[in-house]
Write a protein that holds these residues in place. Sequence first.
Motif, PDB file in Angstrom:
ATOM      1  N   GLY A 115       1.033  45.003  13.607  1.00 30.72           N
ATOM      2  CA  GLY A 115       1.667  46.095  14.100  1.00 30.72           C
ATOM      3  C   GLY A 115       0.954  47.519  14.092  1.00 30.72           C
ATOM      4  N   THR A 116      -0.302  47.453  14.245  1.00 30.73           N
ATOM      5  CA  THR A 116      -1.095  48.897  13.838  1.00 30.73           C
ATOM      6  C   THR A 116      -2.137  48.894  14.919  1.00 30.73           C
ATOM      7  N   ILE A 117      -2.580  50.171  15.042  1.00 35.85           N
ATOM      8  CA  ILE A 117      -3.654  50.360  15.877  1.00 35.85           C
ATOM      9  C   ILE A 117      -5.067  50.729  15.041  1.00 35.85           C
ATOM     10  N   THR A 118      -6.105  49.869  14.985  1.00 39.64           N
ATOM     11  CA  THR A 118      -7.238  49.961  14.254  1.00 39.64           C
ATOM     12  C   THR A 118      -8.075  50.982  15.021  1.00 39.64           C
ATOM     13  N   GLU A 119      -8.446  52.276  14.214  1.00 39.10           N
ATOM     14  CA  GLU A 119      -9.291  53.292  14.842  1.00 39.10           C
ATOM     15  C   GLU A 119     -10.681  53.029  14.247  1.00 39.10           C
ATOM     16  N   LEU A 120     -11.730  52.943  15.077  1.00 36.06           N
ATOM     17  CA  LEU A 120     -12.856  52.645  14.691  1.00 36.06           C
ATOM     18  C   LEU A 120     -13.903  53.830  15.129  1.00 36.06           C
ATOM     19  N   LEU A 121     -14.455  54.646  14.288  1.00 45.29           N
ATOM     20  CA  LEU A 121     -15.343  55.913  14.758  1.00 45.29           C
ATOM     21  C   LEU A 121     -16.482  55.532  14.813  1.00 45.29           C
ATOM     22  N   GLY A 122     -17.350  55.775  16.091  1.00 46.58           N
ATOM     23  CA  GLY A 122     -18.573  55.547  16.556  1.00 46.58           C
ATOM     24  C   GLY A 122     -19.594  56.455  15.731  1.00 46.58           C
ATOM     25  N   GLU A 123     -20.876  55.470  15.471  1.00 44.59           N
ATOM     26  CA  GLU A 123     -22.026  56.370  14.966  1.00 44.59           C
ATOM     27  C   GLU A 123     -23.019  56.966  16.008  1.00 44.59           C
ATOM     28  N   GLY A 124     -22.416  56.465  17.205  1.00 46.42           N
ATOM     29  CA  GLY A 124     -23.630  57.020  18.391  1.00 46.42           C
ATOM     30  C   GLY A 124     -24.403  55.999  18.812  1.00 46.42           C
ATOM     31  N   ASP A 125     -24.785  54.895  18.011  1.00 43.89           N
ATOM     32  CA  ASP A 125     -25.841  53.765  18.087  1.00 43.89           C
ATOM     33  C   ASP A 125     -25.352  52.500  18.491  1.00 43.89           C
ATOM     34  N   GLY A 126     -24.242  52.430  18.791  1.00 38.32           N
ATOM     35  CA  GLY A 126     -23.452  51.205  18.988  1.00 38.32           C
ATOM     36  C   GLY A 126     -22.768  50.590  17.685  1.00 38.32           C
ATOM     37  N   THR A 127     -22.706  51.289  16.551  1.00 39.11           N
ATOM     38  CA  THR A 127     -22.050  50.813  15.440  1.00 39.11           C
ATOM     39  C   THR A 127     -20.925  51.711  15.179  1.00 39.11           C
ATOM     40  N   PHE A 128     -20.035  50.921  14.466  1.00 45.81           N
ATOM     41  CA  PHE A 128     -18.533  51.647  14.233  1.00 45.81           C
ATOM     42  C   PHE A 128     -18.375  51.536  12.644  1.00 45.81           C
ATOM     43  N   GLY A 129     -17.872  52.760  12.190  1.00 43.77           N
ATOM     44  CA  GLY A 129     -17.130  52.638  10.778  1.00 43.77           C
ATOM     45  C   GLY A 129     -16.022  53.698  10.874  1.00 43.77           C
ATOM     46  N   GLY A 130     -15.940  54.127   9.595  1.00 44.37           N
ATOM     47  CA  GLY A 130     -14.578  55.143   9.560  1.00 44.37           C
ATOM     48  C   GLY A 130     -13.099  54.514  10.045  1.00 44.37           C
ATOM     49  N   ARG A 131     -13.222  53.417   9.595  1.00 45.31           N
ATOM     50  CA  ARG A 131     -11.834  52.504   9.853  1.00 45.31           C
ATOM     51  C   ARG A 131     -10.609  53.172   9.299  1.00 45.31           C
ATOM     52  N   THR A 132      -9.549  53.567  10.388  1.00 46.15           N
ATOM     53  CA  THR A 132      -8.244  53.708   9.789  1.00 46.15           C
ATOM     54  C   THR A 132      -7.198  52.858  10.585  1.00 46.15           C
ATOM     55  N   ASP A 133      -6.477  52.141   9.870  1.00 45.57           N
ATOM     56  CA  ASP A 133      -5.308  51.417  10.608  1.00 45.57           C
ATOM     57  C   ASP A 133      -3.788  52.452  10.679  1.00 45.57           C
ATOM     58  N   LEU A 134      -3.581  52.535  12.014  1.00 47.96           N
ATOM     59  CA  LEU A 134      -2.239  53.513  12.264  1.00 47.96           C
ATOM     60  C   LEU A 134      -0.980  52.678  12.651  1.00 47.96           C
TER      61      LEU A 134
END
Length: 374
Positions: A115-134
């Motif tokens: 029941g969440t939205i996972t937000e993944l912030l892009g690094e600009g190189d096709g990788t993603f971090g900064g995960r937050t579950d809303l």
Amino acid sequence: MPRMPAAGRALARYTMLAALTALPSQEARFAAGVDYPAGTYPCSVAIGLLDGDQAPDLAVVSYGSNSVSVLLGNGDGTFRGPRQFPTAFLPYVVTIGDWNRDGRADLAVASEGSGTITELLGEGDGTFGGRTDLDVGGGAYSVVAGDLNADGFSDLVATNLNRNQVTVLLSRGDGSFLPGVSFPTAHGPRSVAIADLDLDRIPDLVVACFNSDAISILLGNGNGTFRHWIDYPTGPSPYSVQVGMLDGDSLPDVAVSSLVSNSISVFLGTGHAMFRRRRDVSTGKQPYGLAIADLNEDGRPDLSTSDLATSTVSIALATGNGDFLRRERLPTGSKPQSIAVGDLNRDGLPDFVTANTGSNTVRVFLNRAKAAPR
């Protein structure tokens, strides 16, 4: 046999000419599909620029591995191997945007199990971090992005399958969101689209409600809140909903796939968030995904669906007056559940890709509308 009067002959000629000009100008032509591995039970695919090189890339939700797979494009319609990034439990739909306004593509993934939205912030190189579950409530089935309160930031809307509502997350513009505010719909909301349905320059919502055999229309107030919903009956078990200009009058129309009737319900808009008589377009069996795009380069938006039970894509070519002719059915990987359209090889033509849950692949189809007929 008596000869038809001159006026009757002229009318017949006019009617025949009108019928001929309403036909699509050419067939949709696609190269044979090419498969790429995409995690376990890939059920949603989105197209975007994920690594900053202007070659379209793919983001694919892997329901069976609780992750999203990223396939970086080479610019010619081919893709590199997937790289996976963790999400919450049982992810279902992915959308692409820039949540923190840093010029880099980010991801938002609706997870049914948590029941969440996972937000993944892009690094600009096709990788993603900064995960937050809303938190957006039970059964977060799908998510879309759009500016709902005219502040220039991309907000999120999620469908809550178990609670019969949609939840709005307004962006702060820095990658964070205000707590979700929910609005009721008919029963079983599966997918949602954002569009200005009444031409007041304020975004509205249209929601496909699986258990109610209806779409729910929620008109916006301009501040990210929405009024009480209005329902329009669809075919049985509506699943995916899209908005586009389908009959040439520059007014927003709605198309929604219906699993049980193996069809697309088309609602032609009046510009007042009201719709004329429903038209049904035949598809393959169990059309899950739905896309609107001009696939044969005749200036008319066409419809395409990913058909789970027949493992096909059905293409319905537009006549320009809100009617469609079924012309193509293309084989996909096993049990396609999602379809996305975009120019994958940068030739100016819309290509499409399906997420195939039964074969753990995505299949890429390149458009050949400009190629000489065989």
